[in-house]
Design a protein around this motif. Structure first.
Motif, PDB file in Angstrom:
ATOM      1  N   THR A  49      43.117   0.582  38.115  1.00 39.43           N
ATOM      2  CA  THR A  49      42.373  -0.584  37.650  1.00 39.43           C
ATOM      3  C   THR A  49      42.069  -1.438  38.864  1.00 39.43           C
ATOM      4  O   THR A  49      42.984  -1.851  39.583  1.00 39.43           O
ATOM      5  N   LEU A  50      40.784  -1.673  39.095  1.00 39.93           N
ATOM      6  CA  LEU A  50      40.347  -2.438  40.253  1.00 39.93           C
ATOM      7  C   LEU A  50      39.945  -3.836  39.841  1.00 39.93           C
ATOM      8  O   LEU A  50      39.311  -4.028  38.803  1.00 39.93           O
ATOM      9  N   GLY A  51      40.301  -4.787  40.652  1.00 42.65           N
ATOM     10  CA  GLY A  51      39.942  -6.180  40.429  1.00 42.65           C
ATOM     11  C   GLY A  51      39.322  -6.755  41.686  1.00 42.65           C
ATOM     12  O   GLY A  51      39.118  -6.049  42.678  1.00 42.65           O
ATOM     13  N   PRO A  52      39.058  -8.039  41.661  1.00 37.65           N
ATOM     14  CA  PRO A  52      38.409  -8.669  42.810  1.00 37.65           C
ATOM     15  C   PRO A  52      39.295  -8.685  44.053  1.00 37.65           C
ATOM     16  O   PRO A  52      40.515  -8.627  43.971  1.00 37.65           O
ATOM     17  N   GLN A 104      33.809  -4.629  54.326  1.00 39.27           N
ATOM     18  CA  GLN A 104      33.699  -3.291  53.760  1.00 39.27           C
ATOM     19  C   GLN A 104      34.609  -3.125  52.538  1.00 39.27           C
ATOM     20  O   GLN A 104      34.451  -2.178  51.777  1.00 39.27           O
ATOM     21  N   VAL A 105      35.562  -4.026  52.358  1.00 46.58           N
ATOM     22  CA  VAL A 105      36.490  -3.955  51.222  1.00 46.58           C
ATOM     23  C   VAL A 105      35.755  -4.420  49.972  1.00 46.58           C
ATOM     24  O   VAL A 105      35.139  -5.486  49.947  1.00 46.58           O
ATOM     25  N   ILE A 106      35.841  -3.622  48.927  1.00 45.13           N
ATOM     26  CA  ILE A 106      35.104  -3.871  47.688  1.00 45.13           C
ATOM     27  C   ILE A 106      35.996  -4.411  46.582  1.00 45.13           C
ATOM     28  O   ILE A 106      35.609  -5.285  45.824  1.00 45.13           O
ATOM     29  N   ALA A 107      37.212  -3.853  46.468  1.00 47.92           N
ATOM     30  CA  ALA A 107      38.095  -4.228  45.357  1.00 47.92           C
ATOM     31  C   ALA A 107      39.543  -3.963  45.722  1.00 47.92           C
ATOM     32  O   ALA A 107      39.844  -3.228  46.664  1.00 47.92           O
ATOM     33  N   ARG A 108      40.433  -4.556  44.936  1.00 43.48           N
ATOM     34  CA  ARG A 108      41.876  -4.360  45.096  1.00 43.48           C
ATOM     35  C   ARG A 108      42.423  -3.692  43.839  1.00 43.48           C
ATOM     36  O   ARG A 108      42.047  -4.043  42.714  1.00 43.48           O
ATOM     37  N   ALA A 109      43.325  -2.753  44.029  1.00 43.05           N
ATOM     38  CA  ALA A 109      43.995  -2.120  42.888  1.00 43.05           C
ATOM     39  C   ALA A 109      44.979  -3.124  42.292  1.00 43.05           C
ATOM     40  O   ALA A 109      45.833  -3.651  42.999  1.00 43.05           O
ATOM     41  N   VAL A 110      44.835  -3.403  41.004  1.00 40.49           N
ATOM     42  CA  VAL A 110      45.723  -4.360  40.344  1.00 40.49           C
ATOM     43  C   VAL A 110      46.673  -3.674  39.369  1.00 40.49           C
ATOM     44  O   VAL A 110      47.673  -4.259  38.967  1.00 40.49           O
ATOM     45  N   ALA A 111      46.360  -2.438  38.984  1.00 35.61           N
ATOM     46  CA  ALA A 111      47.223  -1.679  38.080  1.00 35.61           C
ATOM     47  C   ALA A 111      46.921  -0.195  38.241  1.00 35.61           C
ATOM     48  O   ALA A 111      45.864   0.181  38.773  1.00 35.61           O
ATOM     49  N   PHE A 112      47.855   0.622  37.765  1.00 35.10           N
ATOM     50  CA  PHE A 112      47.732   2.062  37.923  1.00 35.10           C
ATOM     51  C   PHE A 112      48.129   2.751  36.619  1.00 35.10           C
ATOM     52  O   PHE A 112      48.955   2.241  35.872  1.00 35.10           O
ATOM     53  N   GLU A 113      47.557   3.925  36.390  1.00 34.46           N
ATOM     54  CA  GLU A 113      47.995   4.789  35.294  1.00 34.46           C
ATOM     55  C   GLU A 113      48.327   6.124  35.927  1.00 34.46           C
ATOM     56  O   GLU A 113      47.452   6.819  36.450  1.00 34.46           O
ATOM     57  N   ARG A 114      49.617   6.439  35.923  1.00 37.24           N
ATOM     58  CA  ARG A 114      50.115   7.653  36.565  1.00 37.24           C
ATOM     59  C   ARG A 114      50.817   8.506  35.524  1.00 37.24           C
ATOM     60  O   ARG A 114      51.756   8.041  34.873  1.00 37.24           O
ATOM     61  N   LYS A 115      50.332   9.725  35.369  1.00 40.39           N
ATOM     62  CA  LYS A 115      50.898  10.653  34.388  1.00 40.39           C
ATOM     63  C   LYS A 115      50.969  10.002  33.005  1.00 40.39           C
ATOM     64  O   LYS A 115      51.936  10.169  32.270  1.00 40.39           O
ATOM     65  N   GLY A 116      49.955   9.204  32.670  1.00 37.39           N
ATOM     66  CA  GLY A 116      49.891   8.570  31.363  1.00 37.39           C
ATOM     67  C   GLY A 116      50.683   7.287  31.225  1.00 37.39           C
ATOM     68  O   GLY A 116      50.671   6.652  30.188  1.00 37.39           O
ATOM     69  N   HIS A 117      51.401   6.883  32.277  1.00 38.59           N
ATOM     70  CA  HIS A 117      52.188   5.648  32.244  1.00 38.59           C
ATOM     71  C   HIS A 117      51.460   4.558  33.021  1.00 38.59           C
ATOM     72  O   HIS A 117      51.070   4.758  34.170  1.00 38.59           O
ATOM     73  N   TYR A 118      51.332   3.395  32.407  1.00 40.52           N
ATOM     74  CA  TYR A 118      50.608   2.273  32.990  1.00 40.52           C
ATOM     75  C   TYR A 118      51.602   1.308  33.639  1.00 40.52           C
ATOM     76  O   TYR A 118      52.639   0.995  33.066  1.00 40.52           O
ATOM     77  N   PHE A 119      51.283   0.838  34.844  1.00 47.93           N
ATOM     78  CA  PHE A 119      52.114  -0.175  35.495  1.00 47.93           C
ATOM     79  C   PHE A 119      51.258  -1.028  36.420  1.00 47.93           C
ATOM     80  O   PHE A 119      50.205  -0.606  36.881  1.00 47.93           O
TER      81      PHE A 119
END
Length: 159
Positions: A49-52, A104-119
């Motif tokens: 999940t990318l945010g500003p 050149q930076v467009i977005a920051r990762a604010v959350a991840f979904e790994r192997k179906g688990h969200y964090f």
């Protein structure tokens, strides 16, 4: 009223870059491609999940940026160059990528979904990973070689 039964069509990053750059409060979820962010994120399986982009960038943040050749990269910020540029490295890589300009930076990762688990970035396990894994850059190749010779190639076995 008819129900829309069409499957959503995947978008290219070039189609959403302008929206991300506007620094909207909304987020965008993208499926990861490639393997440069292993072991955290696997291409084709995991999502981010990318945010500003924050006003102040910090070491350890996972950022989406666009290289001079036009390719999009999701890597971890490891350092700041003396000339104001940024230094990045993928979690599976050992070579640093220098000379990336902040614009050149467009977005920051604010959350991840790994192997179906969200964090999120504030999850305790993720914070421990961020504290340890970047410091192991010198031995990553050995870790991945060892993992490859383990039974199952380091992958979960199918039941």
């Amino acid at each position: 009223m008819e129900k829309n039964t069409q499957t959503p069509r995947p978008l290219r990053l070039s189609q959403v870059e302008s929206l991300l750059r506007e620094r909207l409060s909304a987020t965008v979820v993208l499926t990861v491609t490639g393997g440069s962010m292993l072991p955290l994120l696997a291409g084709g399986r995991d999502r981010v999940t990318l945010g500003p982009v924050p006003e102040r960038l910090r070491r350890g943040e996972v950022l989406l940026y666009r290289r001079a050749d036009g390719s999009y990269v999701l890597h971890r910020l490891t350092d700041f160059g003396p000339d104001g540029t940024l230094v990045f490295c993928g979690d599976r890589q050992i070579e640093l990528e220098r000379g990336i300009r902040p614009e050149q930076v467009i977005a920051r990762a604010v959350a991840f979904e790994r192997k179906g688990h969200y964090f999120t970035r504030s999850a305790p396990g993720y914070r421990v990973y961020c504290a340890l894994w970047p410091r192991l850059r010198w031995c990553r190749q050995a870790i991945f070689r060892l993992r490859a010779v383990l039974p199952g190639g380091g992958r979960q076995r199918q039941k």
